[in-house]
Design a protein around this motif. Structure first.
Motif, PDB file in Angstrom:
ATOM      1  N   THR A  40       0.836  -1.291  -0.099  1.00 24.56           N
ATOM      2  CA  THR A  40       0.065   0.129   0.009  1.00 24.56           C
ATOM      3  C   THR A  40       0.779   1.188  -0.214  1.00 24.56           C
ATOM      4  O   THR A  40       0.501   2.313  -0.618  1.00 24.56           O
ATOM      5  CB  THR A  40      -1.022   0.045   1.114  1.00 24.56           C
ATOM      6  N   LEU A  44       1.093   4.179  -2.987  1.00 20.18           N
ATOM      7  CA  LEU A  44       0.977   5.675  -2.887  1.00 20.18           C
ATOM      8  C   LEU A  44       1.837   6.095  -3.630  1.00 20.18           C
ATOM      9  O   LEU A  44       1.533   7.388  -4.361  1.00 20.18           O
ATOM     10  CB  LEU A  44       1.087   5.877  -1.247  1.00 20.18           C
ATOM     11  N   CYS A  59      -2.377  -2.874  -5.232  1.00 22.12           N
ATOM     12  CA  CYS A  59      -3.489  -2.955  -4.300  1.00 22.12           C
ATOM     13  C   CYS A  59      -4.130  -4.288  -4.592  1.00 22.12           C
ATOM     14  O   CYS A  59      -4.636  -4.806  -3.661  1.00 22.12           O
ATOM     15  CB  CYS A  59      -4.434  -1.826  -4.713  1.00 22.12           C
ATOM     16  N   LYS A  71      -7.077   1.019   3.038  1.00 23.47           N
ATOM     17  CA  LYS A  71      -6.072   1.660   2.293  1.00 23.47           C
ATOM     18  C   LYS A  71      -5.979   1.078   0.877  1.00 23.47           C
ATOM     19  O   LYS A  71      -5.656   1.821   0.016  1.00 23.47           O
ATOM     20  CB  LYS A  71      -4.618   1.411   2.869  1.00 23.47           C
ATOM     21  N   ARG A  75      -6.548   3.152  -2.172  1.00 21.49           N
ATOM     22  CA  ARG A  75      -5.790   3.780  -3.349  1.00 21.49           C
ATOM     23  C   ARG A  75      -6.043   3.059  -4.772  1.00 21.49           C
ATOM     24  O   ARG A  75      -5.568   3.534  -5.855  1.00 21.49           O
ATOM     25  CB  ARG A  75      -4.309   3.349  -2.961  1.00 21.49           C
TER      26      ARG A  75
END
Length: 93
Positions: A40, A44, A59, A71, A75
């Motif tokens: 994760t 980002l 992801c 998260k 994302r």
């Protein structure tokens, strides 16, 4: 070693050095593929670098291991949004 690499990656993120952070997180993955936060975090960075497909893949990987990871869901949604915008922009050219 893993923790050190992860912390170095996190420090790069704080400084806005996303390429460097991606490299650190990728090294972490060679040591441990089950640690979801690495994926994760790297997702980002990919989002910040406009690498939406890579972010989506990270992801997807997390959600295979941990199907309720917020998260990763968030994302991945951002990655899909980025891909949609890119597709629209390409169509407009």
């Amino acid at each position: 070693k893993f923790k050190t690499l992860k912390n170095e990656g996190n420090d790069f993120v704080k400084k806005g050095k996303y390429e460097e952070a991606v490299n650190k997180y990728s090294e972490c993955m060679k040591l441990n593929t089950e640690e979801c936060t690495i994926y994760t975090n790297r997702a980002l960075c990919y989002l910040k670098l406009y690498k939406y497909e890579e972010a989506k893949q990270d992801c997807d990987h997390v959600l295979q291991i941990e199907d309720s990871n917020i998260k990763a869901f968030y994302r991945r949604a951002l990655a899909y949004k980025g891909l949609q915008v890119r597709k629209k922009n390409m169509a407009g050219i």
